[in-house]
Scaffold this active site. Structure first.
Site, PDB file in Angstrom:
ATOM      1  N   HIS A 179       5.665   9.076  -5.865  1.00 16.24           N
ATOM      2  CA  HIS A 179       6.572  10.204  -5.666  1.00 16.24           C
ATOM      3  C   HIS A 179       5.821  11.380  -5.035  1.00 16.24           C
ATOM      4  CE1 HIS A 179       9.384   7.987  -8.160  1.00 16.24           C
ATOM      5  NE2 HIS A 179      10.310   8.906  -7.904  1.00 16.24           N
ATOM      6  N   HIS A 221       2.657   9.819 -15.121  1.00 12.71           N
ATOM      7  CA  HIS A 221       1.334   9.881 -14.487  1.00 12.71           C
ATOM      8  C   HIS A 221       0.375  10.812 -15.197  1.00 12.71           C
ATOM      9  CE1 HIS A 221       2.377   7.706 -10.813  1.00 12.71           C
ATOM     10  NE2 HIS A 221       3.547   8.321 -10.858  1.00 12.71           N
TER      11      HIS A 221
END
Ligand SMILES: CC(C)=CCC/C(C)=C/CC/C(C)=C/COP(=O)(O)O
Length: 259
Positions: A179, A221
């Site tokens: 992303h 993440h």
């Protein structure tokens, strides 16, 4: 020709135990000769496989090694603390649905489908050129992220719930954030090729920041995954610019889209 073993013995001052400092420690503490079969048996080292010298290096990790391990430890610790939307029961669990909308705004599928749709609908050759290059950029990004994820194989944070909208196999890994690469790449692309008013340009940069922060808040993440992702996306744009597809450089590709 001297064998590796005998040369090591000579370096250790004629002893057969390896490094002299270890020899002095061993011989002070134990009456059993350090190289005797019984000592080897005790320590689990076979006579046929002397301990490689590289193993001794691990006793003296380099400054870089210590710095990297510390950085990774801080990264894991801080990312876990920032993962405040990682589950419904987390501190900011109620903001999780909003974070997931932000996640979809940076997902590959809407960007790929949107660009493809725009390409089919566009009736100017200038728009087609920009959209074709955006499509190339998005595909290049997918491939690069998949390759790096497949090489690094860093697992996602333990507090992540794997409930993401459409993933591919390498998406079980977290380094780098796909992303973040896409957001940085698309942002650079849009700012360079679309004539936008200042507020929209600011909004674009804000979107990159929000998508990036939301990856850590969702627990998807660690911070280093996102930082590297941003850097990779930024650099990938330069590759796209370098390989820019035009009716001159790729006439066959443009012929496909001309109505
Ligand atoms: C044409 C093709 C193979 C499309 C696949 C699109 C797709 C499923 C992309 C995955 C996007 C995704 C979930 C990336 C993971 O992002 P992270 O930020 O979690 O690394």
């Amino acid at each position: 020709m001297p064998s590796p073993r005998s040369s090591r013995e000579r370096r250790a001052g004629g002893s057969s135990s390896g490094r002299p400092e270890f020899l002095s420690l061993v011989s002070q503490r134990s009456p059993i000769p350090p190289d005797s079969p019984s000592r080897r048996k005790e320590s689990g080292i076979s006579a046929a496989a002397p301990m490689p010298e590289e193993d001794c290096m691990k006793l003296n990790p380099s400054f870089l090694g210590i710095a990297l391990s510390s950085l990774l430890a801080i990264d894991l610790w801080a990312s876990k603390r920032l993962g405040v939307c990682a589950g419904e029961g987390s501190t900011w669990g109620s903001a999780r649905p909003l974070m997931k909308v932000i996640e979809i705004s940076g997902h590959g599928i809407p960007w790929l489908l949107g660009t493809f749709y725009g390409l089919c609908q566009s009736d100017s050759s200038a728009a087609r050129e920009v959209l074709l290059n955006l499509l190339f950029a998005l595909l290049l990004d997918l491939v690069m992220v998949a390759v790096v994820k497949g090489i690094v194989k860093r697992p996602r944070p333990t507090h992540n719930k794997m409930d993401m909208f459409v993933t591919i196999s390498v998406d079980k890994y977290s380094f780098p954030s796909g992303h973040a690469t896409r957001a940085a790449l698309v942002c650079r692309f849009v700012l360079r090729h679309l004539v936008l008013a200042i507020p929209l340009r600011v909004l674009m940069v804000l979107w990159v920041l929000i998508v990036s922060v939301s990856r850590v808040m969702l627990g998807r993440h660690n911070m280093t995954d996102v930082l590297f992702g941003l850097l990779l996306g930024y650099m990938l744009y330069s590759v796209v610019e370098y390989c820019w597809l035009s009716p001159l450089s790729a006439p066959a590709l443009f012929a496909l889209w001309s109505h």
